[in-house]
Each structure stands twice: as C-alpha cells, then as structure tokens.
Design an enzyme around this catalytic site. Structure first.
Site, PDB file in Angstrom:
ATOM      1  N   ASP A   1       1.010  -1.307   0.093  1.00  0.00           N
ATOM      2  CA  ASP A   1       0.080  -0.275  -0.002  1.00  0.00           C
ATOM      3  C   ASP A   1       0.625   1.118  -0.018  1.00  0.00           C
ATOM      4  OD1 ASP A   1      -3.003   1.008   0.753  1.00  0.00           O
ATOM      5  OD2 ASP A   1      -1.416   2.516   1.695  1.00  0.00           O
TER       6      ASP A   1
ATOM      7  N   TYR B   1       3.022   9.720  -0.877  1.00  0.00           N
ATOM      8  CA  TYR B   1       4.238   9.175   0.178  1.00  0.00           C
ATOM      9  C   TYR B   1       5.459   9.329  -0.423  1.00  0.00           C
ATOM     10  CZ  TYR B   1       0.133   6.719   2.204  1.00  0.00           C
ATOM     11  OH  TYR B   1      -0.983   5.944   2.943  1.00  0.00           O
TER      12      TYR B   1
ATOM     13  N   LYS C   1      -2.583   5.711  -4.461  1.00  0.00           N
ATOM     14  CA  LYS C   1      -3.598   6.520  -4.142  1.00  0.00           C
ATOM     15  C   LYS C   1      -3.580   7.918  -4.959  1.00  0.00           C
ATOM     16  CE  LYS C   1      -3.672   4.780   0.413  1.00  0.00           C
ATOM     17  NZ  LYS C   1      -2.162   4.476   0.910  1.00  0.00           N
TER      18      LYS C   1
ATOM     19  N   HIS D   1      -7.281   9.629  -2.172  1.00  0.00           N
ATOM     20  CA  HIS D   1      -6.864   9.417  -0.887  1.00  0.00           C
ATOM     21  C   HIS D   1      -7.732  10.398   0.132  1.00  0.00           C
ATOM     22  CE1 HIS D   1      -2.440   9.217   0.794  1.00  0.00           C
ATOM     23  NE2 HIS D   1      -3.451   9.279   1.589  1.00  0.00           N
TER      24      HIS D   1
HETATM   25  P1  NAP Z   1       0.497   1.633  12.087  1.00  0.00           P
HETATM   26  O1  NAP Z   1       0.693   0.646  11.157  1.00  0.00           O
HETATM   27  O2  NAP Z   1      -0.575   1.629  12.862  1.00  0.00           O
HETATM   28  O3  NAP Z   1       1.934   1.707  12.821  1.00  0.00           O
HETATM   29  C1  NAP Z   1       3.169   1.987  12.407  1.00  0.00           C
HETATM   30  C2  NAP Z   1       4.209   2.074  13.565  1.00  0.00           C
HETATM   31  O4  NAP Z   1       3.982   0.710  14.461  1.00  0.00           O
HETATM   32  C3  NAP Z   1       5.541   2.217  13.400  1.00  0.00           C
HETATM   33  O5  NAP Z   1       6.235   3.171  13.978  1.00  0.00           O
HETATM   34  C4  NAP Z   1       6.140   0.916  13.540  1.00  0.00           C
HETATM   35  O6  NAP Z   1       7.335   1.028  13.910  1.00  0.00           O
HETATM   36  C5  NAP Z   1       5.532   0.473  14.697  1.00  0.00           C
HETATM   37  N1  NAP Z   1       5.424  -1.022  14.496  1.00  0.00           N
HETATM   38  C6  NAP Z   1       4.824  -2.124  13.577  1.00  0.00           C
HETATM   39  N2  NAP Z   1       4.896  -3.178  14.033  1.00  0.00           N
HETATM   40  C7  NAP Z   1       5.277  -3.217  15.204  1.00  0.00           C
HETATM   41  C8  NAP Z   1       5.464  -4.121  16.212  1.00  0.00           C
HETATM   42  N3  NAP Z   1       5.229  -5.457  15.895  1.00  0.00           N
HETATM   43  N4  NAP Z   1       5.877  -4.106  17.476  1.00  0.00           N
HETATM   44  C9  NAP Z   1       5.837  -2.670  17.803  1.00  0.00           C
HETATM   45  N5  NAP Z   1       5.907  -1.725  16.866  1.00  0.00           N
HETATM   46  C10 NAP Z   1       5.432  -1.994  15.720  1.00  0.00           C
HETATM   47  O7  NAP Z   1       0.652   3.204  11.166  1.00  0.00           O
HETATM   48  P2  NAP Z   1       0.700   3.743   9.794  1.00  0.00           P
HETATM   49  O8  NAP Z   1       1.977   3.358   9.073  1.00  0.00           O
HETATM   50  O9  NAP Z   1       0.144   4.995  10.023  1.00  0.00           O
HETATM   51  O10 NAP Z   1      -0.652   2.831   8.975  1.00  0.00           O
HETATM   52  C11 NAP Z   1      -0.382   1.750   8.216  1.00  0.00           C
HETATM   53  C12 NAP Z   1      -0.620   2.051   6.636  1.00  0.00           C
HETATM   54  O11 NAP Z   1      -1.975   2.345   6.560  1.00  0.00           O
HETATM   55  C13 NAP Z   1       0.488   3.163   6.306  1.00  0.00           C
HETATM   56  O12 NAP Z   1       1.690   2.668   6.079  1.00  0.00           O
HETATM   57  C14 NAP Z   1       0.003   3.500   5.024  1.00  0.00           C
HETATM   58  O13 NAP Z   1       0.199   2.726   3.848  1.00  0.00           O
HETATM   59  C15 NAP Z   1      -1.621   3.473   5.410  1.00  0.00           C
HETATM   60  N6  NAP Z   1      -2.136   4.836   5.637  1.00  0.00           N
HETATM   61  C16 NAP Z   1      -2.933   5.312   4.852  1.00  0.00           C
HETATM   62  C17 NAP Z   1      -3.563   6.757   5.430  1.00  0.00           C
HETATM   63  C18 NAP Z   1      -4.734   7.276   4.439  1.00  0.00           C
HETATM   64  O14 NAP Z   1      -4.967   8.441   4.742  1.00  0.00           O
HETATM   65  N7  NAP Z   1      -5.312   6.647   3.683  1.00  0.00           N
HETATM   66  C19 NAP Z   1      -3.086   7.420   6.548  1.00  0.00           C
HETATM   67  C20 NAP Z   1      -2.198   6.802   7.149  1.00  0.00           C
HETATM   68  C21 NAP Z   1      -1.738   5.382   6.792  1.00  0.00           C
HETATM   69  P3  NAP Z   1       8.706   0.249  12.976  1.00  0.00           P
HETATM   70  O15 NAP Z   1       8.483   0.838  11.610  1.00  0.00           O
HETATM   71  O16 NAP Z   1       9.995   1.216  13.664  1.00  0.00           O
HETATM   72  O17 NAP Z   1       8.689  -1.120  13.210  1.00  0.00           O
END
Ligand code: NAP
Length: 283
Positions: free
Chosen positions: A43, A48, A73, A107
């Site tokens: 994704d 990004y 997106k 998006h």
């Molecule tokens: P998330 O997946 O909720 O959290 C990521 C965080 O968690 C990072 O700091 C990561 O650190 C940590 N983490 C991951 N696995 C872990 C584990 N097993 N143990 C401890 N910490 C862990 O946040 P997100 O990146 O915001 O959301 C996921 C995806 O959703 C994004 O990458 C993106 O593709 C999408 N997204 C979309 C939108 C939108 O508006 N459509 C907005 C936000 C996100 P490390 O990397 O250091 O492991």
C-alpha cells in the site's frame, strides 16, 4: 494468507504492508524485506513520495505480477479533475513501473471528488486499475458517492484501531458492498497501544504479542489491514496472525476499548480540510 473478495470479484489479501512515512531511500529495502517475509499486498500513495522505490523492490523481487496486489492513491485534484486525475494516475503507474495497479484509491474526500471519481471509473474501465475505491470517507460522503455514480467504491480505507473502531462505518460499508480497510491499525502506537493491559493479557493467553492481537482482531472483523514496519522481525511477527483465534469474549473486551474518536485528525474539521486541500503535490 486469507483473501477477501471485492464487489467486482477481485481478490485482495486481508493483510498487507503499508509504506507511509518510510523515507524513499529506505523504502526499497523495506519492501524487499516485506516481500521476503511473505507480504503480497503493498500500500503506497503518490503523496508518500516512495512509489518509485516500491516499484524497484517489486521488479527486483522476481515475484510474478499476478501474485502481487498493489495499491496506490490519488492526491486531491482541483476542478475540473478529469485530465489532472488521468495525469496523476499515469505518473503513479510510471513511477511504479507497472502496467496496472490492483487498487486505485482517492486519498481524501476533498477537491473535485466527482471529477476525480469519474476519471477513476474511466481508468478502471480501461483495465488499468483492477479495482477503484476511496479513503477517509465518512458514511455521509461515502453514501452520496455511491448513490450518485455508476461504480460503487470497492474499498474505503479509513483510520481503524482498537481506540477508534468504526462500527457504524463498518455496517454501512457492509450493506453497500464496500470493503473496510484499516489504516493506522496500531494507531501508530498512540495511547500506549503496544502496552495496553487488555491487549497484553489477551496476547499472553495465546502466546502472541499485542500487535498480533490487534491484527487478528481486525482480520476477524473482516477488515483488511496494512501494518507498517521497517523492522524485519516485526514484519515477520505482523504477518504471523493466522494460527490463532480470538474468542467472542476476547473480541468483546477489545470492543470495550473503543473511544469513538480519531487519534489523528477529523476530516470534518475545517482546519484539516484547509491543510490537506492546500497540500498540493508537485512532480
Ligand atoms: P501503523 O501501522 O498503525 O503503525 C506503524 C508504527 O508501528 C510504526 O512506528 C512501527 O515502527 C510500529 N510497529 C509496527 N509493527 C510493530 C510491532 N510488531 N511491534 C512494535 N511496533 C511496531 O501506522 P501507519 O503506518 O500510519 O498505518 C499503516 C498504513 O496505512 C500506512 O503505512 C499506509 O500505507 C496506510 N495509511 C493510510 C492513510 C490514509 O489516509 N489513507 C493514513 C495513514 C496510513 P517500526 O517501523 O519502527 O517497526
């Protein structure tokens, strides 16, 4: 891996890898590690700034294209959006080095939404996006889009985690055949999610970590999830959630953690509309 079937018959892995906030120079390695760990759904987004790096990792992986599910997106486009949208889509496809994407999402629910959607419908009809959908649409905007257009979005990607569970959104999406996809499944660690006592206790009962409990909870709700990590051990941990099941009681204990409020930003907040709408992308 488990799959969900979208409203147009396309199959989508229920768990994938998100690359938001991974700097472009780290993204190729992160995606290479994720593919090696078994992730097949990637994704990304024009916003990004790392589509090119995702494309390089895909190419060098040697994994057949049909085994991958790639989402990107469209950023907010001014009216009239038809031509701009097509240009933005072509730029994303070029950066990814692909001849199609599996899912193209709008998006944000801002800008010339209808113009954007009609251009996305055209891209889909040409076979360049196997499915099209939206992101960050609250039920009112989503329903309006569904009722006034030909193609119902296949997916709505929205903030969803134990502290903001989106039960009402989920019901509406289910009623209209829109697949719920979670972003920020771990709330990016906000609210001390990784040390939450309820999630920890449930994890201990299964010999699983808090992140695994959260991902399992999402999967059991039928929600597609795309955790982000740059750490290969965490990537492996996050995809290892298909060998245990949360009981009804455990699911309902997690339901009780819902605060009903965003931990990031409210798309109804005029300040947010202003900030996101002014954030134009430059190629
Ligand atoms: P998330 O997946 O909720 O959290 C990521 C965080 O968690 C990072 O700091 C990561 O650190 C940590 N983490 C991951 N696995 C872990 C584990 N097993 N143990 C401890 N910490 C862990 O946040 P997100 O990146 O915001 O959301 C996921 C995806 O959703 C994004 O990458 C993106 O593709 C999408 N997204 C979309 C939108 C939108 O508006 N459509 C907005 C936000 C996100 P490390 O990397 O250091 O492991």
């Amino acid at each position: 891996m488990q799959y969900v079937t979208l409203n147009n018959g396309v199959k989508m892995p229920v768990l994938g890898f998100g690359v938001f906030q991974i700097p472009a120079e780290q993204t190729e390695q992160a995606v290479t590690d994720a593919l090696a760990a078994g992730y097949r759904l990637l994704d990304t987004a024009a916003a990004y700034g790392n589509e090119e790096a995702v494309g390089h990792a895909i190419k060098s992986s040697g994994i057949p294209r049909e085994a991958l599910f790639v989402t990107t997106k469209l950023w907010v486009q001014d009216a009239p959006a038809q031509d701009n949208t097509r240009r933005a889509f072509d730029a994303s496809l070029h950066k990814l080095g692909l001849d199609h994407v599996d899912l193209y999402l709008m998006h944000q629910p801002y800008g010339d939404v209808y113009g954007q959607w009609r251009a996305m419908e055209a891209v889909h009809r040409e076979g360049l996006a196997k499915a099209i959908g939206v992101s960050n649409f609250y039920p009112d905007r989503l329903l309006d889009l569904i009722l006034n257009n030909e193609i119902t979005p296949a997916v709505n990607q929205i903030e969803t985690h134990p502290f903001f569970q989106r039960a009402t959104d989920h019901v509406l999406m289910r009623e209209h055949g829109v697949q719920h996809e979670a972003w920020g499944g771990f709330a990016e660690g906000k609210n001390d999610l990784f040390a939450n006592p309820v999630l920890s206790e449930i994890g201990e009962a299964h010999g699983k970590s808090v992140p695994q409990v959260v991902l399992r909870w999402l999967v059991q709700r039928g929600i597609v999830t795309i955790p982000k990590s740059v750490n290969p051990d965490r990537m492996a941990q996050n995809i290892d959630v298909f060998d245990f099941e949360l009981s009804e009681h455990q699911m309902s204990r997690i339901t009780d953690l819902d605060t009903g409020t965003t931990l990031f930003f409210d798309h109804h907040d005029p300040a947010m509309v202003d900030w996101l709408s002014k954030r134009r992308l430059t190629d």
